[in-house]
Write an enzyme that holds these catalytic residues in place. Structure first.
Site, PDB file in Angstrom:
ATOM      1  N   ASP A  40     -14.090   3.522   8.185  1.00  0.00           N
ATOM      2  CA  ASP A  40     -14.602   3.257   6.785  1.00  0.00           C
ATOM      3  C   ASP A  40     -15.362   1.907   6.903  1.00  0.00           C
ATOM      4  O   ASP A  40     -15.014   0.991   6.119  1.00  0.00           O
ATOM      5  CB  ASP A  40     -13.498   3.080   5.985  1.00  0.00           C
ATOM      6  CG  ASP A  40     -14.040   3.274   4.470  1.00  0.00           C
ATOM      7  OD1 ASP A  40     -15.337   3.484   4.189  1.00  0.00           O
ATOM      8  OD2 ASP A  40     -13.026   3.157   3.523  1.00  0.00           O
ATOM      9  N   ARG A  87       1.054  -1.191   0.018  1.00  0.00           N
ATOM     10  CA  ARG A  87      -0.289  -0.169   0.160  1.00  0.00           C
ATOM     11  C   ARG A  87       0.926   1.202   0.008  1.00  0.00           C
ATOM     12  O   ARG A  87       1.949   1.493   0.820  1.00  0.00           O
ATOM     13  CB  ARG A  87      -1.102  -0.018   1.254  1.00  0.00           C
ATOM     14  CG  ARG A  87      -1.892  -1.097   1.314  1.00  0.00           C
ATOM     15  CD  ARG A  87      -3.203  -0.781   0.271  1.00  0.00           C
ATOM     16  NE  ARG A  87      -4.062   0.033   1.231  1.00  0.00           N
ATOM     17  CZ  ARG A  87      -5.071   0.511   0.556  1.00  0.00           C
ATOM     18  NH1 ARG A  87      -5.168   0.187  -0.887  1.00  0.00           N
ATOM     19  NH2 ARG A  87      -5.947   1.238   1.320  1.00  0.00           N
TER      20      ARG A  87
END
Length: 375
Positions: free
Chosen positions: A241, A76
């Site tokens: 999230d 990432r």
């Protein structure tokens, strides 16, 4: 409000960086060189990006072999400024620490985080590497309620997914605050929520430096300031999230919980409302497109009841928190459309509020008529 379902794909697509695609061979060589510092004689192969790279950090998938074993991995990577990123900061080290804490203190399935690299030298930006888990996610493009493996499931299978999602939230909210480093913990929920709203206001101001201001969002902030509910109970760790599309499933069982960049300290209801709202967002689009959707899935009262049964905490003030979720999503959509204009994929409209796909939903929530219209 009439919405073309193709708009959903368009809005998701323009969020992705257009100038951050990397040459796979160069990434392979760079990763192999970097990995050699951590493991003996590695070989990196099969470097590629997922078909649906996300709106935040860049994701690179690859296989790495050392000690005679092949390890499927994920990197990432923080986006470059030239990508006009969706968010102002990307604290990958914080995500790395949060995921490690979740793995150590709960049974929530998260990919194993292996290394964090703060130096931009190896790949051009900070990044971390984690294990890759096999499974499927409810898709965003096209939305899972338009027709997908989720709509093809039966009611019992979707109920199992929903129950598992609630169980994930319940465990995250039991994380000790000192197990994660998310800034100074607020003394109670009200203080934590006000602080979170303040950060969202900062995000909105950052977004409008390069894009238009939104009268609707500014009206919403005034509403939020007036309606923050009093809650002296302790603040908790929130996923941030918390949506079904960030859970990787295998045979309707969660095998990995993804995307922790919005983790924060706040109210339990923030996660529950975000999960509710993101589903309602897709449901409202489906209804406008005369599609059946999944009206029996992820209903607010069902999620609240299941959460109360698991934790003993009865969720409160869900009208407020669902409206707050809609406000946060409106800022993200404003930023996404600002990016689309920047990349020449959209014209700047005369009315900036039209850049918010769920404008009518947010207006109805602020007016107190949204949930009555659904009854």
């Amino acid at each position: 409000m009439t919405i073309d379902p193709d708009d959903t794909a368009h809005h998701a697509e323009v969020a992705r960086p257009h100038d951050s695609r990397r040459d796979p061979e160069r990434v392979r060589a760079d990763l192999q060189r970097w990995l050699a510092v951590h493991v003996p004689d590695p070989r990196v192969d099969n470097v590629h990006s997922p078909a649906a790279n996300g709106m935040s950090s860049e994701t690179v998938l690859f296989d790495a072999t050392w000690d005679g074993r092949t390890h499927p991995l994920v990197a990432r990577i923080a986006p470059a400024e030239t990508a006009v990123p969706v968010f102002p900061t990307y604290d990958l080290e914080s995500q790395f620490r949060v995921m490690r804490a979740v793995a150590e203190h709960t049974d929530v399935p998260v990919p194993a985080v292996l290394w964090f690299e703060p130096d931009a030298g190896p790949l051009g930006a900070p990044f971390f590497v984690m294990s890759r888990v096999d499974g499927v996610v409810p898709p965003d493009v096209m939305p899972y309620n338009f027709g997908s493996w989720v709509t093809e499931a039966d009611d019992a299978q979707r109920a199992a997914m929903q129950d598992a999602a609630v169980g994930i939230l319940a465990q995250i909210h039991e994380l000790p605050l000192d197990a994660v480093d998310l800034g100074t913990a607020a003394p109670d929920v009200t203080a934590a929520v006000r602080a979170h709203i303040g950060r969202q206001r900062g995000y909105y101001e950052w977004t409008t430096r390069t894009g238009p201001r939104s009268p609707l969002i500014e009206r919403a902030f005034a509403w939020l300031d007036e309606h923050v509910p009093p809650d002296p109970s302790p603040a908790v760790v929130c996923w941030g999230d918390a949506r079904i599309g960030n859970i990787l499933f295998d045979d309707f069982r969660p095998v990995a919980v993804l995307d922790w960049e919005l983790a924060t300290i706040g109210a339990r209801e923030m996660d529950l409302a975000w999960m509710t709202f993101l589903h309602r967002f897709f449901e409202d689009i489906a209804a406008s497109a005369s599609l059946p959707g999944l009206p029996g899935f992820l209903r607010r009262d069902d999620l609240a009841a299941a959460y109360a049964a698991r934790t003993g905490h009865t969720p409160q003030h869900l009208d407020f928190y669902t409206c707050y979720a809609a406000v946060q999503h409106a800022i993200i959509m404003l930023r996404i459309q600002t990016r689309a204009v920047h990349f020449g994929q959209a014209e700047q409209p005369d009315d900036p509020d039209s850049m918010i796909l769920h404008r009518a939903t947010l207006e109805a929530m602020l007016d107190g008529t949204y949930w009555q219209a659904l009854a």
